[in-house]
Design an enzyme around this catalytic site. Structure first.
Site, PDB file in Angstrom:
ATOM      1  N   ASP A 246       0.825  -1.359  -0.075  1.00 11.11           N
ATOM      2  CA  ASP A 246       0.043  -0.020  -0.008  1.00 11.11           C
ATOM      3  C   ASP A 246       0.834   1.188   0.001  1.00 11.11           C
ATOM      4  O   ASP A 246       2.007   1.164   0.208  1.00 11.11           O
ATOM      5  CB  ASP A 246      -0.852  -0.183   1.257  1.00 11.11           C
ATOM      6  CG  ASP A 246      -2.172  -1.060   1.242  1.00 11.11           C
ATOM      7  OD1 ASP A 246      -2.466  -1.469  -0.123  1.00 11.11           O
ATOM      8  OD2 ASP A 246      -2.648  -1.254   2.208  1.00 11.11           O
ATOM      9  N   LYS A 268      -3.420   3.288  -2.581  1.00 16.22           N
ATOM     10  CA  LYS A 268      -4.962   4.246  -2.438  1.00 16.22           C
ATOM     11  C   LYS A 268      -4.944   5.246  -1.643  1.00 16.22           C
ATOM     12  O   LYS A 268      -4.032   5.376  -0.733  1.00 16.22           O
ATOM     13  CB  LYS A 268      -5.909   3.261  -1.774  1.00 16.22           C
ATOM     14  CG  LYS A 268      -6.142   1.910  -2.896  1.00 16.22           C
ATOM     15  CD  LYS A 268      -7.705   1.201  -2.346  1.00 16.22           C
ATOM     16  CE  LYS A 268      -7.973  -0.024  -3.088  1.00 16.22           C
ATOM     17  NZ  LYS A 268      -9.243  -0.499  -2.611  1.00 16.22           N
ATOM     18  N   MET A 381      -8.201   7.885   8.789  1.00 14.52           N
ATOM     19  CA  MET A 381      -8.700   8.666   7.581  1.00 14.52           C
ATOM     20  C   MET A 381      -9.361   9.683   8.041  1.00 14.52           C
ATOM     21  O   MET A 381     -10.377   9.693   7.322  1.00 14.52           O
ATOM     22  CB  MET A 381      -9.096   7.407   6.626  1.00 14.52           C
ATOM     23  CG  MET A 381      -8.305   6.451   6.208  1.00 14.52           C
ATOM     24  SD  MET A 381      -9.077   5.045   5.282  1.00 14.52           S
ATOM     25  CE  MET A 381      -9.814   4.357   6.660  1.00 14.52           C
TER      26      MET A 381
END
Length: 462
Positions: A246, A268, A381
């Site tokens: 990632d 991502k 996030m």
């Protein structure tokens, strides 16, 4: 890295050294372990240098080095311990385009000699670019103590058997054989003294073994500090043929993967460019079905907001075996960074792990319950959702002075901590300008530990 470590072929080559005192002796003790032709230039040689010359271990010239001597040499050492003489030797070397080392003079040296652990043909070079020679010697001493004296014998036996091992196909099967030898049967073979027969038996076993099936290890890389990586995660990276990682996995951890491994970035980014999950699933399955040992490397812990179930389901549907290697999640690393605990008797008996946004946008939660005094939450996030989170909590009765801490790049060298309140969160976060990954802790403020213990090695390096 100012000095690039290489192993220079010196067998049969000329290495010159100017000097005859203690500095020269120190270098010669190392150089005489090589198969090079060593030539010493000095008008006042130490008695030990004279004895080495009498034993034909080196060539002694009882004069100063001259320009014509440098022709054809691969290395020159300036070890007269005299500034003017060493400068003259360095000038001769540079004029002949020969690499020069001036003892105890890093600035004028084209190369440096590292501390070396010698288990010929296995050698380990330790360099600090002149910054900490004491540390290099300490590491050398530790490795000397740990490494078996038979390590060189093990390598020599293996080297002699390499052509026979070429009967195995290049790649995983051949690598498995050598891994079995060096990490398993090899040490026993060296002890028993029946090297050839034992190696032939081991090779026959591997020749009869079919290709190993592909496998996927879902590995949690932790928050970024490589020292927080688990031993099991390190082992998986050592064995991986393919690493699918990632965006948030730190470069320091990626460096730990096997050099020959195929590295696939499927990063991502929330509200930004992303590799579709279906593409990631397909890549994992494709590499595993080709027989590769795949590490799916996820930041933090792969079981926390890592879409792990979808990737496991893709493996199951394709008949690919898998296992999970947990990692330290960002919430645990973040509270450690601010000297707090996620739970505390009398304050909160539970903690919530939330995501600031989901696939459709801002994630919705039980804001009324979360707004209660004493609730603690770790929000992943959550940077771009800060104003949304603030609005929902205030709407359901949260106190404006509720403490909020945002930790960016937790556990990494560039870690930063923002201590604010729910009322000031969006504005303070905008002012702080956190471009890196950040975790938001609701209901917790940084606490300075009353006593801090520092590792003596860390004190030395500070």
């Amino acid at each position: 890295m100012k000095h690039f470590p290489v192993y220079l072929s010196v067998s049969g080559q000329r290495i010159l050294l100017a000097g005859g005192g203690e500095a020269a002796l120190a270098k010669l003790r190392l150089l005489l372990k090589t198969e090079a032709q060593i030539e010493v230039f000095t008008t006042f040689p130490d008695a030990k240098i004279e004895s080495w010359a009498d034993e034909s271990k080196l060539i002694l010239h009882r004069r100063d080095i001259e320009a014509e001597d440098a022709s054809g040499a691969v290395l020159i050492y300036a070890a007269d311990e005299d500034t003017n003489k060493d400068a003259r030797t360095a000038q001769i070397a540079r004029a002949a385009d020969v690499l020069i080392n001036v003892v105890d003079n890093l600035a004028d040296s084209a190369f440096i000699t590292p501390a070396i652990v010698d288990r010929d043909p296995v050698t380990i070079a330790i360099g600090t670019e002149g910054a900490a020679p004491v540390l290099a010697r300490a590491l050398k001493a530790e490795l000397e103590e740990r490494l078996s004296p038979r390590l060189g014998l093990l390598a020599r036996v293996g080297k002699a058997f390499r052509s026979a091992a070429d009967a195995l196909p290049m790649g995983r099967r051949r690598r498995d054989f050598w891994s079995d030898y060096y990490l398993g049967a090899g040490p026993r073979i060296a002890e028993q003294g029946e090297a050839q027969l034992a190696l032939e038996t081991l090779l026959a076993q591997h020749l009869q073994t079919e290709n190993r099936d592909g496998h996927v290890a879902f590995v949690g890389a932790g928050p970024g500090d490589p020292e927080l990586l688990t031993l099991k995660a390190r082992k998986a990276l050592d064995e991986a043929d393919v690493v699918i990682y990632d965006r948030l996995v730190s470069a320091d951890i990626l460096e730990l993967a096997r050099r020959e491994a195929v590295m696939v970035n499927v990063g991502k980014e929330g509200f930004g460019p992303s590799t579709p999950q279906s593409v990631i699933d397909a890549l994992i399955v494709e590499h595993a079905q080709s027989g590769a040992q795949v590490v799916r490397l996820k930041s933090g812990d792969s079981t926390v907001f890592g879409r792990l179930d979808e990737e496991i389901e893709a493996c199951d549907a394709a008949g690919v075996s898998w296992n999970i290697v947990p990692g330290i999640t960002a919430a645990s690393a973040s509270v450690a960074a601010i000297g707090q605990s996620l739970t505390r008797r009398g304050r909160n008996g539970s903690v919530r792990f939330l995501t600031g946004h989901d696939m459709e946008g801002f994630a919705d939660h039980d804001w009324r319950q979360l707004a209660r005094s004493g609730e603690v939450a770790a929000i992943y996030m959550g940077k771009k959702a800060a104003r949304f989170i603030q609005g929902r909590l205030l709407m359901h009765g949260a106190r404006p002075d509720t403490p909020v801490t945002v930790i960016e790049n937790v556990s990494r060298k560039n870690q930063r901590v923002l201590n604010t309140t729910l009322h000031s969160l969006p504005a303070d976060l905008a002012d702080a300008n956190f471009p890196g990954p950040a975790l938001t802790l609701l209901g917790l403020s940084p606490r300075i530990a009353s006593a801090t213990q520092t590792n003596p090695l860390e004190q030395e390096l500070a």
